[in-house]
Design a protein around this motif. Structure first.
Motif, PDB file in Angstrom:
ATOM      1  N   PHE C  56      -1.795  33.432 -23.476  1.00  0.00           N
ATOM      2  CA  PHE C  56      -0.775  34.445 -24.210  1.00  0.00           C
ATOM      3  C   PHE C  56      -0.079  35.174 -22.716  1.00  0.00           C
ATOM      4  O   PHE C  56       0.952  35.072 -21.999  1.00  0.00           O
ATOM      5  N   VAL C  57      -0.647  35.428 -21.464  1.00  0.00           N
ATOM      6  CA  VAL C  57      -0.060  36.730 -20.340  1.00  0.00           C
ATOM      7  C   VAL C  57       0.785  35.422 -19.486  1.00  0.00           C
ATOM      8  O   VAL C  57       1.567  35.343 -19.230  1.00  0.00           O
ATOM      9  N   TYR C  58      -0.297  34.168 -19.494  1.00  0.00           N
ATOM     10  CA  TYR C  58       0.721  32.830 -18.310  1.00  0.00           C
ATOM     11  C   TYR C  58       2.136  32.891 -18.929  1.00  0.00           C
ATOM     12  O   TYR C  58       3.170  32.893 -18.889  1.00  0.00           O
ATOM     13  N   MET C  59       1.813  32.710 -20.610  1.00  0.00           N
ATOM     14  CA  MET C  59       3.399  32.390 -21.346  1.00  0.00           C
ATOM     15  C   MET C  59       4.298  34.018 -20.632  1.00  0.00           C
ATOM     16  O   MET C  59       5.295  34.020 -20.728  1.00  0.00           O
ATOM     17  N   VAL C  60       4.362  35.251 -20.911  1.00  0.00           N
ATOM     18  CA  VAL C  60       4.614  36.630 -20.819  1.00  0.00           C
ATOM     19  C   VAL C  60       4.698  35.813 -19.039  1.00  0.00           C
ATOM     20  O   VAL C  60       6.343  36.740 -19.388  1.00  0.00           O
ATOM     21  N   MET C  61       4.752  35.718 -18.679  1.00  0.00           N
ATOM     22  CA  MET C  61       4.798  35.674 -17.298  1.00  0.00           C
ATOM     23  C   MET C  61       5.491  35.083 -16.948  1.00  0.00           C
ATOM     24  O   MET C  61       6.791  35.172 -16.504  1.00  0.00           O
ATOM     25  N   ALA C  62       6.163  33.957 -17.727  1.00  0.00           N
ATOM     26  CA  ALA C  62       6.742  32.819 -17.923  1.00  0.00           C
ATOM     27  C   ALA C  62       8.293  32.814 -18.258  1.00  0.00           C
ATOM     28  O   ALA C  62       9.129  32.564 -17.319  1.00  0.00           O
TER      29      ALA C  62
END
Lengths: 219, 57, 234, 257
Positions: C56-62
């Motif tokens: 989830f956090v990587y998606m937010v980052m991207a």
């Protein structure tokens, strides 16, 4: 050529920070057609950074750039198409000969086969004027830094660009070379083009109006 | 008391369950404290520099 | 934006503690032991939320990197920078708890299971992001370069996941019990959802704290920071 | 424009005819994308041919790394045959990583990369030319040499064709994906290690499909599925990577002092 009234390149309120200190503090530059603009400043006054910022090769924190009245972000490609930029780094590849380098850098002289011989003579003529005619086919690694700069300066004649942005064009050149560069600049301005360049000490052009912007040493 | 012991033993897997929970809390708490320390640090620094900046102008 | 983050942070903290306590209580005490894995399955209550959060956090980052690159919104870059370490921490937790769970189940600390392997590769993506951001000196280029890396990474995550799944079925005969959750009885599921929520709140709270820190660092020349300074000191 | 200039001390060449100058002047921007890409492809190829080290080193590295494995694991043909696909593929991957940062590093240092950005031509088209040149100079030699090393690793004879085809597709994607890492780390002086850290996780799918294709054929199975997936990844990276690379170059150039 656009009439002399229109502005070529314009920068408003440029601010550039590097880490904690402000190297370009609210500088505005406007370069009208067929004019010479001289950015004068001592070492470390940020004149190279300002020059690179004008051509989009350095980040700008605040401020706006315009090309012929249009905001730069929209006309970046047209701007680059009519720009000739010579930076500190000559842009000469060591592995290629001066001739191959110039062919790569100046799309204009990429002639097809029929005119190959003619173009080569033209490049040879310009390099000879710069005193490095005999080095046309030596790999550039054999050339000294000064000679590599001359190969880069040859583009002033070989390449067609309305705006020249030159970073200290006269350094490491002998009197002969400096006179040749000044001549090119004067001719370029005579045909309606403009030139922006940085320099340590101001340079006189006999009958040209030179706009000088001097950068103070940052506080 | 024995009920608590039985709960802690985790059906014989006590070591694995509690150590993984322990490690997780350590890592997550480390991140939380690291962030708040960073906030405190940048608050003091930013305030000092902002005041300096304003007095200089 | 700073004030928004400042007001929101305490609420998030309280909510997070509450859901965390509820989730742990339900998960560890109330939920019955699994008939097959006994109590060791309770590690799932932190492994699955952590694994889910790392993604989830990587998606937010991207997405925030994409917003930053397209619309030049400085705040989007700050969100990406702030989330990266938290995401990396969640991935590390997921990997650790995964191997601790694997030990009693299969007797080895590390099993090349599809999900654990993708988790490991996700950790490398996080580390690559943080290393690139650390290596570039000038802040603007560091943000833009890292943003590109995050986007390239997010495009690759499904491909990596698919190829690892394929690789796993290729080399692991299907008979070994896969890593998925035991069939979830409702009483087991409820704490899991609570824990995921708790981890979400933990992430957002932490994000608010780190966002405020980064805003202050980057805007210390702005006038509103000076006023804030006076208000606090006076 | 070609008015008489005061002659320099040495002036052997006389001035070319007016027609050349006019003709050359008019060509500023009609160079089509294909022509532009070809120009940079030829330029980099010429550079690589001139400095043999650039394409020889990855090849030698590939040979040495592959021959280390039998020394490390023992010469038993059975064991070697089972690990052959993996060893060949991992060594090829590492050999490609070795030569990646040379794509942009030299051009960045001597200012040519800046001129590319400032030339007004689309950077991603030039990048395709450069990456293809890198693929030809460091990818193809590996592919051509791999059957020889397959022999060394006792690879079953059925698998050689698949080995070559999978490496051909694989090295193409590796060049493009690797070039993204090279462009991102261009302004960092010792960017080499960071480059691998960024790129290796992204190359895992290529490694998995590539080596499993070869091992599938080695054990008598069909590998068309693996190869088609490899081809899919190759086309995906060849079409998307240049955009990311061009963006990264613009950033890298602006980052230099």
């Amino acid at each position: 050529m656009s009439s002399s009234a229109t502005l070529m390149l314009e920068a408003q309120g440029i601010q550039i920070w590097r880490g904690e200190h402000l190297i370009i503090d609210d500088v505005s530059v406007s370069v009208p057609a067929s004019s010479i603009v001289q950015i004068q400043g001592s070492n470390g006054s940020g004149k190279t950074t300002l020059l690179r910022a004008l051509v989009g090769l350095a980040e700008i924190d605040e401020g706006q750039l315009f090309w012929q009245g249009e905001p730069m972000t929209r006309v970046r490609d047209e701007f680059y198409a009519s720009l000739l930029y010579l930076g500190h780094k000559p842009g000469i590849t060591a592995g290629l000969t001066p001739y191959e380098n110039l062919m790569a850098l100046c799309p204009e002289i990429v002639a097809n086969q029929t005119v190959e011989k003619e173009t080569r003579k033209w490049v040879l003529a310009v390099l000879t004027q710069l005193g490095i005619g005999d080095r046309i086919d030596l790999p550039s690694v054999a050339l000294s830094a000064g000679q590599q700069r001359r190969v880069a300066l040859a583009r002033l004649t070989l390449q067609q660009a309305t705006l020249w942005v030159l970073d200290e064009p006269l350094t490491s050149l002998d009197a002969e070379g400096q006179r040749w560069v000044k001549q090119q600049i004067q001719q370029h301005v005579a045909t309606g083009g403009s030139v922006v360049f940085t320099t340590h000490q101001p340079i006189e052009f006999d009958d040209e109006t030179v706009i000088t912007l001097s950068l103070a040493q940052p506080s | 008391m024995s009920e608590l012991m039985e709960f802690l033993s985790m059906g014989g897997y006590a070591f694995f369950v509690w150590s993984s929970y322990g490690l997780t809390t350590i890592i997550l708490l480390a991140v939380v404290f690291w962030s708040s320390r960073q906030l405190k640090q940048s608050r003091t620094q930013a305030f000092r520099r902002a005041l300096q900046h304003r007095n200089k102008q | 934006m700073y004030r928004f983050a400042e007001r929101l942070a305490p609420w998030l903290a309280i909510l997070c503690v509450l859901t965390l306590a509820a989730g742990l209580y339900l998960g560890l005490v109330v939920a019955p032991a699994d008939y097959e894995q006994g109590d060791s399955y309770r590690i799932i209550y932190i492994h699955v939320p952590a694994a889910w959060m790392s993604m989830f956090v990587y998606m937010v980052m991207a997405t925030s990197s994409a917003v930053f690159l397209i619309w030049r919104l400085k705040i989007a870059d700050i969100v990406a920078v702030a989330s990266a370490p938290i995401g990396a921490a969640f991935t590390a937790v997921a990997l650790l708890t995964g191997s601790f769970w694997g030990k009693p189940m299969w007797g080895t600390w590390w099993i090349w299971d599809a999900r654990l392997t993708s988790e490991l590769l996700l950790l490398f993506l996080y580390l690559g992001y943080l290393a690139l951001r650390g290596a570039l000196e000038s802040p603007q280029s560091a943000s833009k370069a890292a943003a590109i890396l995050a986007i390239v990474g997010v495009v690759n995550i499904p491909i990596i996941h698919f190829s690892v799944e394929w690789w796993n079925t290729l080399h692991q005969p299907a008979s070994i019990t896969k890593f998925d959750k035991p069939s979830m009885h409702i009483s087991m599921l409820r704490p899991l959802l609570l824990m995921v929520l708790a981890f979400q709140l933990l992430y957002f709270h932490n994000l608010m704290v780190r966002v405020r820190a980064l805003i202050l660092q980057r805007e210390n020349r702005a006038s509103w920071v000076a006023e804030l300074a006076e208000k606090n000191h006076v | 424009m070609t008015s008489k200039k005061k002659e320099g001390p040495v002036n052997t060449g006389e001035f070319p005819s007016k027609q050349t100058v006019e003709f050359a002047r008019g060509q500023r921007h009609d160079a089509s994308a294909g022509h532009l890409c070809l120009r940079f492809f030829q330029r980099d190829l010429r550079l690589a041919v001139r400095s043999t080290g650039q394409w020889l080193n990855p090849l030698l590295f590939f040979v040495i790394v592959v021959s280390l494995f039998p020394l490390g694991i023992g010469p038993g043909p059975a064991t070697l045959a089972t690990i052959a696909p993996g060893v060949l593929w991992v060594s090829a991957l590492l050999a490609m990583m070795l030569s990646l940062d040379s794509i942009f590093a030299h051009d960045y240092r001597d200012g040519t990369l800046e001129q590319m950005v400032v030339s007004g031509n689309p950077v991603s088209v030039m990048v395709i030319g450069k990456v293809m040149a890198h693929w030809v100079t460091s990818g193809l030699p590996l592919v051509l040499l791999s059957p020889l090393l397959g022999l060394m690793m006792q690879l079953p004879s059925a698998a050689y064709l698949t080995l070559v085809v999978s490496l051909l597709l694989g090295t193409l994607s590796l060049s493009f994906i690797g070039a993204i890492g090279a462009a991102l780390t261009v302004s960092i002086n010792q960017g080499g290690v960071l480059l691998s850290l960024l790129v290796l996780p992204l190359t895992v799918p290529v490694l998995i499909f590539g080596s499993s294709a070869v091992s599938a054929v080695a054990s008598g199975l069909e590998a068309s599925a693996h190869l088609s997936l490899l081809a899919a990844i190759a086309t995906l990276s060849a079409s998307l990577a240049p955009i990311a690379i061009a963006g990264a170059i613009r950033i890298g150039v602006a980052a230099s002092r």
